[in-house]
Design a protein around this motif. Sequence first.
Motif, PDB file in Angstrom:
ATOM      1  N   TYR A   1     114.098 -31.128  67.788  1.00 54.35           N
ATOM      2  CA  TYR A   1     115.547 -31.262  67.790  1.00 54.35           C
ATOM      3  C   TYR A   1     115.950 -32.452  68.650  1.00 54.35           C
ATOM      4  O   TYR A   1     115.336 -32.723  69.683  1.00 54.35           O
ATOM      5  N   GLU A   2     116.992 -33.132  68.257  1.00 52.30           N
ATOM      6  CA  GLU A   2     117.498 -34.237  69.056  1.00 52.30           C
ATOM      7  C   GLU A   2     118.325 -33.701  70.215  1.00 52.30           C
ATOM      8  O   GLU A   2     118.532 -32.499  70.355  1.00 52.30           O
TER       9      GLU A   2
ATOM     10  N   GLU B   1     111.469 -41.466  61.753  1.00 56.37           N
ATOM     11  CA  GLU B   1     110.513 -41.593  62.865  1.00 56.37           C
ATOM     12  C   GLU B   1     109.561 -40.401  62.916  1.00 56.37           C
ATOM     13  O   GLU B   1     108.349 -40.565  63.087  1.00 56.37           O
ATOM     14  N   GLN B   2     110.089 -39.193  62.753  1.00 55.89           N
ATOM     15  CA  GLN B   2     109.239 -38.013  62.835  1.00 55.89           C
ATOM     16  C   GLN B   2     108.300 -37.906  61.633  1.00 55.89           C
ATOM     17  O   GLN B   2     107.143 -37.497  61.782  1.00 55.89           O
ATOM     18  N   CYS B   3     108.759 -38.267  60.468  1.00 60.42           N
ATOM     19  CA  CYS B   3     107.894 -38.194  59.287  1.00 60.42           C
ATOM     20  C   CYS B   3     106.779 -39.231  59.349  1.00 60.42           C
ATOM     21  O   CYS B   3     105.635 -38.947  58.973  1.00 60.42           O
ATOM     22  N   VAL B   4     107.093 -40.437  59.815  1.00 60.55           N
ATOM     23  CA  VAL B   4     106.057 -41.462  59.942  1.00 60.55           C
ATOM     24  C   VAL B   4     105.011 -41.025  60.959  1.00 60.55           C
ATOM     25  O   VAL B   4     103.805 -41.220  60.764  1.00 60.55           O
ATOM     26  N   GLN B   5     105.442 -40.403  62.041  1.00 60.71           N
ATOM     27  CA  GLN B   5     104.493 -39.936  63.049  1.00 60.71           C
ATOM     28  C   GLN B   5     103.600 -38.834  62.496  1.00 60.71           C
ATOM     29  O   GLN B   5     102.381 -38.849  62.710  1.00 60.71           O
ATOM     30  N   ARG B   6     104.167 -37.889  61.788  1.00 55.94           N
ATOM     31  CA  ARG B   6     103.398 -36.733  61.340  1.00 55.94           C
ATOM     32  C   ARG B   6     102.595 -37.014  60.070  1.00 55.94           C
ATOM     33  O   ARG B   6     101.527 -36.439  59.881  1.00 55.94           O
ATOM     34  N   ILE B   7     103.093 -37.869  59.198  1.00 56.78           N
ATOM     35  CA  ILE B   7     102.406 -38.110  57.929  1.00 56.78           C
ATOM     36  C   ILE B   7     101.469 -39.306  58.022  1.00 56.78           C
ATOM     37  O   ILE B   7     100.308 -39.232  57.605  1.00 56.78           O
ATOM     38  N   LEU B   8     101.949 -40.403  58.599  1.00 55.76           N
ATOM     39  CA  LEU B   8     101.108 -41.594  58.700  1.00 55.76           C
ATOM     40  C   LEU B   8     100.318 -41.651  59.994  1.00 55.76           C
ATOM     41  O   LEU B   8      99.448 -42.505  60.146  1.00 55.76           O
TER      42      LEU B   8
ATOM     43  N   ASN C   1     118.700 -33.621  62.269  1.00 54.35           N
ATOM     44  CA  ASN C   1     118.459 -34.964  62.776  1.00 54.35           C
ATOM     45  C   ASN C   1     119.118 -35.986  61.857  1.00 54.35           C
ATOM     46  O   ASN C   1     119.397 -35.713  60.689  1.00 54.35           O
ATOM     47  N   SER C   2     119.332 -37.169  62.395  1.00 57.48           N
ATOM     48  CA  SER C   2     119.834 -38.263  61.575  1.00 57.48           C
ATOM     49  C   SER C   2     118.709 -38.816  60.707  1.00 57.48           C
ATOM     50  O   SER C   2     117.527 -38.494  60.907  1.00 57.48           O
TER      51      SER C   2
ATOM     52  N   TRP D   1     113.126 -47.289  55.567  1.00 55.49           N
ATOM     53  CA  TRP D   1     112.872 -45.951  55.034  1.00 55.49           C
ATOM     54  C   TRP D   1     114.158 -45.130  54.935  1.00 55.49           C
ATOM     55  O   TRP D   1     114.260 -44.234  54.084  1.00 55.49           O
ATOM     56  N   SER D   2     115.142 -45.402  55.779  1.00 53.82           N
ATOM     57  CA  SER D   2     116.423 -44.702  55.669  1.00 53.82           C
ATOM     58  C   SER D   2     117.125 -45.050  54.359  1.00 53.82           C
ATOM     59  O   SER D   2     117.803 -44.199  53.757  1.00 53.82           O
TER      60      SER D   2
END
Length: 250
Positions: free
Chosen positions: A180-181, A105-112, A98-99, A125-126
Motif C-alpha cells: 500500500y502507498e 513499479e511494483q509489477c516490474v519488480q515482481r515480474i521482471l 495504487n496509482s 508502461w503507464s
Amino acid sequence: MAIPLLEYAPASRNVRVEGFEVASDEQPRIFSTDNILSDSDMGNLIEAAYRQIFFHAFAADREPILESQLRNGQITVREFIRGLTLSNTFTRSFYDLNSNYRFVEQCVQRILGRDVYSEREKIAWSIVIATKGRAGFINDLLNSDEYLEAFGDNIVPYQRRRVLASGASEVPFNIKSPRYEEYYRAKFGFPQNIWQTTVRRYTSSDRQPKTGDPALFRSMAQSINPSGNLPQRVSALNIDYERKVPYRQR
C-alpha cells in the motif's frame, strides 16, 4: 489502434551485468520445474511464486485451481505467474490501491525482478495500462524478451543480482515498495508504534517446569507467612533441677 511502447534507455544497473561473485546465502534460490523431483519440490516452487508476487498469501488469497493445473502440467510457471498477477487478490491489493506509476513499479519488480530504470519507463508502461488495460500491461511484461531471456517458461521470477560489487545487498522489493502507498497505510492505521513498559521473557519448552516440579509451587510457598510460638527465654541459673527431676513417691 494501440499506441506503441514509448522508448526508454535501460540504465546501467547491476542486474544487466554478469556476476562473478561466489555463491552465498545472499544469492537467490532458483525454483524451476526443470528440476522437480517430488511433490514437495513442487510445493516449494508454488510457495516461492506466492512470495514473489504477494510476499505473503493467506488461505483466502491462494488460487487452488491454478495450483492444480501447475501440478498436473497443464500450465507453465509463466502462466501461473500470469494467473496470480491477474487474480482478484493482486488487483484488489495492488492495482486498486495504487496509482498507475506505482503499479508499474511494483509489477516490474515482481515480474521482471528488477527496479524500473527511470521515470520514463514508468510513463511508458503507464501508457500501456491506459491503452491496453491492466491485463494487457501484465501480458506485455510476461511476453517481453527480457522476461523470456531471464526466466523463460519454467523459472519463478526472483530479484536478480541483489548482491552489489561492494558486497552489500539491495533492499528486498517488499520492503522498498510495500503493497500500500502512504495514503492507504495511514488510512489503514499502520505502521503502528507499540511501546511496552514491561519486559517479556521467553523460556524455551525444554526449560519450562513440568508437572510436579517444585518450582511450580515456589510462589505459593513464598506467599505463606507462618507465625509460630517464639522460644522462651529462661536462664539456666533460674531452673531448680532437683524439683524438676521426677521421682517415685511412697
